[in-house]
Design a protein around this motif. Structure first.
Motif, PDB file in Angstrom:
ATOM      1  N   ARG A  43     -11.744 -36.561  -7.728  1.00 54.08           N
ATOM      2  CA  ARG A  43     -12.457 -35.528  -6.982  1.00 54.08           C
ATOM      3  C   ARG A  43     -12.605 -35.967  -5.525  1.00 54.08           C
ATOM      4  N   ASN A  44     -11.525 -36.427  -4.941  1.00 57.87           N
ATOM      5  CA  ASN A  44     -11.541 -36.965  -3.578  1.00 57.87           C
ATOM      6  C   ASN A  44     -11.999 -35.947  -2.546  1.00 57.87           C
ATOM      7  N   ALA A  45     -11.627 -34.708  -2.731  1.00 55.97           N
ATOM      8  CA  ALA A  45     -11.966 -33.685  -1.737  1.00 55.97           C
ATOM      9  C   ALA A  45     -13.472 -33.473  -1.651  1.00 55.97           C
ATOM     10  N   GLU A  46     -14.212 -33.892  -2.686  1.00 57.89           N
ATOM     11  CA  GLU A  46     -15.659 -33.716  -2.687  1.00 57.89           C
ATOM     12  C   GLU A  46     -16.404 -34.975  -2.260  1.00 57.89           C
ATOM     13  N   ASN A  47     -15.682 -35.996  -1.826  1.00 58.57           N
ATOM     14  CA  ASN A  47     -16.279 -37.257  -1.412  1.00 58.57           C
ATOM     15  C   ASN A  47     -16.354 -37.283   0.110  1.00 58.57           C
ATOM     16  N   ASP A  48     -17.548 -37.219   0.642  1.00 58.81           N
ATOM     17  CA  ASP A  48     -17.731 -37.203   2.097  1.00 58.81           C
ATOM     18  C   ASP A  48     -17.250 -38.483   2.763  1.00 58.81           C
ATOM     19  N   GLY A  49     -17.119 -39.570   1.988  1.00 60.12           N
ATOM     20  CA  GLY A  49     -16.693 -40.844   2.554  1.00 60.12           C
ATOM     21  C   GLY A  49     -15.193 -40.967   2.746  1.00 60.12           C
TER      22      GLY A  49
END
Length: 91
Positions: A43-49
């Protein structure tokens, strides 16, 4: 007819991000196929970092897919697999 041909959905839940890469909480979703293979999408697209809009995928072949997933991504128990489908529903 049994449902032993139906994949089981899961979430990869990270309590602590030791690599400082994927964050915490639900970091990936996936399925475990009846033969033991695992397919997972981060779920990379949802990781602000992370500076990405893409979600990477991972595949672990049968029969050790789930064990390999936990060994590679488990971070010594800091990340766990949480099934969304009860195994009894597949029988």
């Amino acid at each position: 007819m049994t449902d032993d041909h139906v994949p089981r959905r899961f979430e990869l839940v990270r309590e602590e991000d030791v690599s400082k890469t994927s964050g915490t909480g639900v970091v990936a979703v996936g399925v475990e196929y009846p033969d033991g293979a695992v397919h997972m999408q981060w779920r990379n697209a949802e990781n602000d970092g992370l500076e990405t809009d893409a979600n990477g995928c991972a595949f672990k072949p049968a029969p050790d897919g789930l064990a390999a997933t936990e060994e590679i991504h488990g971070h010594d128990g800091r990340t766990t697999v949480r099934f969304l489908d009860d195994v009894d529903e597949r029988q």
